[in-house]
Design a protein around this motif. Sequence first.
Motif, PDB file in Angstrom:
ATOM      1  N   THR A 100       0.842  -1.201   0.000  1.00 28.92           N
ATOM      2  CA  THR A 100       0.000   0.000   0.000  1.00 28.92           C
ATOM      3  C   THR A 100       0.877   1.251   0.000  1.00 28.92           C
ATOM      4  O   THR A 100       1.846   1.326   0.753  1.00 28.92           O
ATOM      5  N   CYS A 101       0.496   2.196  -0.812  1.00 25.31           N
ATOM      6  CA  CYS A 101       1.238   3.459  -0.875  1.00 25.31           C
ATOM      7  C   CYS A 101       1.165   4.170   0.482  1.00 25.31           C
ATOM      8  O   CYS A 101       0.068   4.397   0.995  1.00 25.31           O
ATOM      9  N   PRO A 102       2.297   4.514   1.085  1.00 24.26           N
ATOM     10  CA  PRO A 102       2.250   5.173   2.397  1.00 24.26           C
ATOM     11  C   PRO A 102       1.655   6.577   2.321  1.00 24.26           C
ATOM     12  O   PRO A 102       1.072   7.057   3.285  1.00 24.26           O
ATOM     13  N   TYR A 103       1.811   7.225   1.169  1.00 25.40           N
ATOM     14  CA  TYR A 103       1.314   8.600   1.044  1.00 25.40           C
ATOM     15  C   TYR A 103      -0.213   8.677   1.062  1.00 25.40           C
ATOM     16  O   TYR A 103      -0.782   9.558   1.661  1.00 25.40           O
ATOM     17  N   CYS A 104      -0.878   7.743   0.361  1.00 28.45           N
ATOM     18  CA  CYS A 104      -2.339   7.828   0.262  1.00 28.45           C
ATOM     19  C   CYS A 104      -3.063   6.652   0.908  1.00 28.45           C
ATOM     20  O   CYS A 104      -4.208   6.785   1.320  1.00 28.45           O
ATOM     21  N   GLY A 105      -2.420   5.489   0.949  1.00 25.83           N
ATOM     22  CA  GLY A 105      -3.099   4.315   1.512  1.00 25.83           C
ATOM     23  C   GLY A 105      -4.125   3.717   0.562  1.00 25.83           C
ATOM     24  O   GLY A 105      -4.964   2.923   0.977  1.00 25.83           O
ATOM     25  N   CYS A 134       5.971   4.435  -3.484  1.00 26.09           N
ATOM     26  CA  CYS A 134       4.628   5.033  -3.452  1.00 26.09           C
ATOM     27  C   CYS A 134       3.917   4.756  -4.771  1.00 26.09           C
ATOM     28  O   CYS A 134       4.509   4.218  -5.704  1.00 26.09           O
ATOM     29  N   CYS A 135       2.646   5.126  -4.845  1.00 31.31           N
ATOM     30  CA  CYS A 135       1.874   4.855  -6.068  1.00 31.31           C
ATOM     31  C   CYS A 135       2.158   5.940  -7.108  1.00 31.31           C
ATOM     32  O   CYS A 135       2.674   7.014  -6.783  1.00 31.31           O
ATOM     33  N   GLY A 136       1.803   5.646  -8.347  1.00 36.31           N
ATOM     34  CA  GLY A 136       2.045   6.579  -9.441  1.00 36.31           C
ATOM     35  C   GLY A 136       1.300   7.890  -9.249  1.00 36.31           C
ATOM     36  O   GLY A 136       1.822   8.964  -9.565  1.00 36.31           O
ATOM     37  N   TYR A 137       0.086   7.804  -8.704  1.00 33.75           N
ATOM     38  CA  TYR A 137      -0.702   9.015  -8.491  1.00 33.75           C
ATOM     39  C   TYR A 137       0.035   9.976  -7.556  1.00 33.75           C
ATOM     40  O   TYR A 137       0.247  11.144  -7.876  1.00 33.75           O
ATOM     41  N   CYS A 138       0.457   9.456  -6.387  1.00 32.84           N
ATOM     42  CA  CYS A 138       1.126  10.321  -5.405  1.00 32.84           C
ATOM     43  C   CYS A 138       2.465  10.825  -5.932  1.00 32.84           C
ATOM     44  O   CYS A 138       2.824  11.980  -5.722  1.00 32.84           O
ATOM     45  N   ASN A 139       3.172   9.943  -6.629  1.00 30.80           N
ATOM     46  CA  ASN A 139       4.479  10.329  -7.144  1.00 30.80           C
ATOM     47  C   ASN A 139       4.369  11.497  -8.121  1.00 30.80           C
ATOM     48  O   ASN A 139       5.105  12.488  -8.023  1.00 30.80           O
TER      49      ASN A 139
HETATM   50 ZN   LIG Z   1      -0.417   7.008  -3.206  1.00 27.74          ZN
END
Ligand SMILES: [Zn+2]
Length: 278
Positions: A100-105, A134-139
């Motif tokens: 899971t992306c730590p930035y957004c979950g 992290c996920c592509g969205y957050c990155n």
């Molecule tokens: Zn994310």
Amino acid sequence: MRKLVLPSLSSDDIYTQVVKNCRDAIKKEKLEAIKSVVFERYSHYEDNSQELKHISQSPISQDDEKDYLKSNYSRNKDGYLEGEVVSAILKAQSPQLRNTCPYCGIDKPRTIDHYLPQSLFPEYAIYPSNLIPCCGYCNSKKGKRWIDEGNRMFINFYFDELPYETIFLEVEFNYLLDDEVPKISFNLTQESIDKDQFKLIESHYSRLELKNEYAAESDEEISNIRQLIVDSPHTSLLTHIANLERNLKVFEKKYGVNYWKSALYRGIINSDFLNKIK
Ligand SMILES: [Zn+2]
């Protein structure tokens, strides 16, 4: 929302290995020549890990040096070592945080964010403490941003000691007239949180537009729960609540009390959402 575990990797060894693997003689020579500067910068990062905003400007000023350092991270480039480093970083995390992306979950962490952007700090391109899965969205949303008027914009999940066990994400249900499908909104609540810590949390959520993301994700979750209840007319409301509470406990334990689904389920249990389902 949980802290990540720093992998036990030697940043100096990684750099040395990358230089050793270089086939381009000019690049190899350049990277070797700036090695001590890079190592000093690694120590500088470590010394300031509790106050990342104090990290000074990069001393690497020549364009070719910048490019060589950045290319150490790029796939298919000479000396590339990202795969090994990234897999060690992921391996250091618990299975749920690894997925899971730590930035957004929300999404899987399929990319790596350079917390201090490569364009400004090329010396940290392959420095493990600067690499956050992290996920592509957050990155892409975070991009090259990290500091604004002296304040960091995003939570650093390796180093920031935030009140992760204090609830600061809450959900509100708003109904239009007699509509039984509510409009969901996520809010951050300050209460017992230190002012500066809350400012960082708020900045992180707003710059990644997480409240909107969570609201959008919640629509499907809410509609599934609603459908489940409608489809089981013989199950009592108390049983449904007990099931939701069980799910909530799992979410809180695995991903923390401020995971968006933890907030959503707490909201469902404590609101009149269930009573309104016909
Ligand atoms: Zn994310």
